[in-house]
Design a protein around this motif. Structure first.
Motif, mmCIF file in Angstrom:
data_model
loop_
_atom_site.group_PDB
_atom_site.id
_atom_site.type_symbol
_atom_site.label_atom_id
_atom_site.label_comp_id
_atom_site.label_asym_id
_atom_site.label_seq_id
_atom_site.Cartn_x
_atom_site.Cartn_y
_atom_site.Cartn_z
ATOM 1 N N ARG A 1 39.461 37.107 34.587
ATOM 2 C CA ARG A 1 39.475 36.264 35.784
ATOM 3 C C ARG A 1 39.971 37.096 36.972
ATOM 4 O O ARG A 1 41.067 37.670 36.917
ATOM 5 N N ILE A 2 39.144 37.154 38.005
ATOM 6 C CA ILE A 2 39.421 37.969 39.187
ATOM 7 C C ILE A 2 39.373 37.084 40.421
ATOM 8 O O ILE A 2 38.467 36.260 40.570
ATOM 9 N N VAL A 3 40.348 37.263 41.309
ATOM 10 C CA VAL A 3 40.337 36.585 42.601
ATOM 11 C C VAL A 3 40.281 37.642 43.699
ATOM 12 O O VAL A 3 41.159 38.511 43.783
ATOM 13 N N LEU A 4 39.232 37.567 44.521
ATOM 14 C CA LEU A 4 39.175 38.385 45.726
ATOM 15 C C LEU A 4 39.995 37.660 46.784
ATOM 16 O O LEU A 4 39.632 36.576 47.232
ATOM 17 N N GLU A 5 41.112 38.255 47.154
ATOM 18 C CA GLU A 5 42.049 37.572 48.034
ATOM 19 C C GLU A 5 41.593 37.612 49.497
ATOM 20 O O GLU A 5 40.956 38.559 49.945
ATOM 21 N N GLN B 1 27.712 35.980 44.069
ATOM 22 C CA GLN B 1 26.858 36.723 43.145
ATOM 23 C C GLN B 1 27.478 36.861 41.762
ATOM 24 O O GLN B 1 26.763 37.072 40.779
ATOM 25 N N CYS B 2 28.795 36.774 41.690
ATOM 26 C CA CYS B 2 29.503 37.000 40.438
ATOM 27 C C CYS B 2 29.481 35.747 39.563
ATOM 28 O O CYS B 2 29.183 34.647 40.019
ATOM 29 N N GLY B 3 29.856 35.943 38.305
ATOM 30 C CA GLY B 3 29.923 34.832 37.370
ATOM 31 C C GLY B 3 31.127 33.942 37.611
ATOM 32 O O GLY B 3 31.904 34.155 38.550
ATOM 33 N N PRO B 4 31.332 32.948 36.748
ATOM 34 C CA PRO B 4 32.393 31.957 36.964
ATOM 35 C C PRO B 4 33.805 32.486 36.813
ATOM 36 O O PRO B 4 34.751 31.783 37.172
ATOM 37 N N THR B 5 33.964 33.705 36.328
ATOM 38 C CA THR B 5 35.309 34.273 36.202
ATOM 39 C C THR B 5 35.783 34.918 37.499
ATOM 40 O O THR B 5 36.902 35.428 37.557
ATOM 41 N N VAL B 6 34.959 34.909 38.532
ATOM 42 C CA VAL B 6 35.343 35.479 39.830
ATOM 43 C C VAL B 6 35.395 34.370 40.873
ATOM 44 O O VAL B 6 34.464 33.573 40.995
ATOM 45 N N ALA B 7 36.514 34.325 41.610
ATOM 46 C CA ALA B 7 36.696 33.353 42.684
ATOM 47 C C ALA B 7 37.314 34.065 43.879
ATOM 48 O O ALA B 7 37.542 35.279 43.844
#
Length: 353
Positions: free
Chosen positions: A168-172, A185-191
């Protein structure tokens, strides 16, 4: 015509609460802004690089205000190993690891130069279900400035997601239309988190107002519009992370060093700023998802026992378009902080429970 909206308490997934006297000044403002869950950044001096430091910091925060739930983070550095990740996950308090590229923002001198050395750490984070929080900027260089630092970083986000699809990755604190599209563009593990101030600012404001200067900097009107569109879209990939970052007024105006500290202080009016921005966009129906639901769902606050479903449903705030004026300063002396939009009017807020 008066409009009132009752919501669950807000979850803010990016806060800077500092330490010492500044901590004592700003921690009470978390609740003032309608927030009951605060995801706390680790870039203190020295940074939080051990489980013991994180737990000690957690206790200091609770001593100031035990009514807020603090989720803690570790500072990605060579001290963070797979064993540390396992130990962190077992605490029930540490929820993630924050990555700062070296030198890009406040207290990031010990930040990351290359991510490759941390691949075993990311594998451990996948296994133990901790979140990787990315300050999404590349360091300045011959072809990189504060205006394209985020865009330059985006291939790194995509590469990490490709290598670790279950992490799980968050682009802050997204600041560009390009960042919004990359996250989609990313999957559901990226927010991604979006701040309150980036829904208002463009380059013009921070160019001549130090209290609007932060990292990453606000960009062009089209970028701001893309952030407003993403925040109000109902897409669960985007939720609140204020990146509220208090600095003494003297540091913001460069009185001692001649340099402007990077950070915008929004904590005391977090929910009000968002309500005002969503009102301007005609999207008040999107408030609950962005402020209350999507972040909690991504971070699994109920699933992991940080909150109960009953707590979330019972504790509530009431927002109203009856205006309140943002105060000129909070604190005194060396911890006097100027909040975002000081002197201007925003929505008002009260706690119901």
């Amino acid at each position: 015509m008066t409009t009132t909206i009752e919501l669950p308490a807000v979850a803010d997934f990016h806060v800077h609460l500092r330490d010492g006297d500044m901590m004592k000044t700003v921690v009470p403002t978390v609740r003032q802004g309608g927030v009951s869950v605060a995801y706390v950044m680790p870039n203190l001096v020295p940074p939080i690089t051990s489980v013991e430091q994180a737990l000690s910091y957690h206790e200091r925060l609770r001593e100031v205000d035990p009514t807020t739930k603090y989720l803690m983070t570790l500072y990605l550095s060579p001290e963070i190993t797979p064993d540390v990740i396992q130990k962190a996950a077992a605490t029930g308090v540490i929820a993630g690891v924050k990555s700062y590229p070296k030198g890009v923002t406040t207290n990031s001198a010990a930040g990351v130069v290359s991510y490759e050395q941390y691949y075993p750490v990311f594998e451990a984070m996948e296994k133990h279900d901790l979140v990787l929080n990315l300050h999404g900027e590349a360091p300045s260089g011959p072809d990189t400035t504060v205006l394209n630092a985020e865009a330059t970083f985006l291939p790194t986000l995509l590469d990490l997601h490709r290598r670790f699809p279950n992490l799980r990755i968050v682009l802050e604190h997204c600041t560009t239309a390009a960042a919004v599209e990359a996250v989609k563009q990313c999957g559901p593990t990226v927010a991604a988190t979006i701040t309150a101030h980036h829904l208002y600012l463009t380059i013009d404001q921070w160019a001549d107002n130090p209290h609007c200067f932060c990292k990453p900097v606000a960009k062009l009107p089209g970028d701001r519009d893309a952030l407003v569109a993403a925040a109000t879209s109902g897409d669960p990939k985007f939720f609140l992370g204020t990146d509220s970052a208090p600095h003494p007024k003297t540091s913001k105006i460069g009185a001692k060093t001649g340099r402007t500290a990077a950070g915008v202080f929004t904590q005391p009016y977090a929910a009000q700023y968002i309500a005002s921005a969503f009102d301007r966009a005609g999207k008040l129906e999107a408030l609950k998802g962005f402020l209350c639901d999507f972040g909690r769902r991504f971070y699994k606050t109920v699933e992991k026992g940080w909150e109960t479903k009953e707590e979330v449903e019972k504790v509530s705030i009431v927002l109203s378009n009856e205006p309140t004026q943002v105060v000129a300063e909070i604190g005194q002396g060396e911890v006097s902080v100027v909040p975002f939009m000081a002197g201007e009017e925003v929505w008002s807020l009260r706690w119901k429970n």
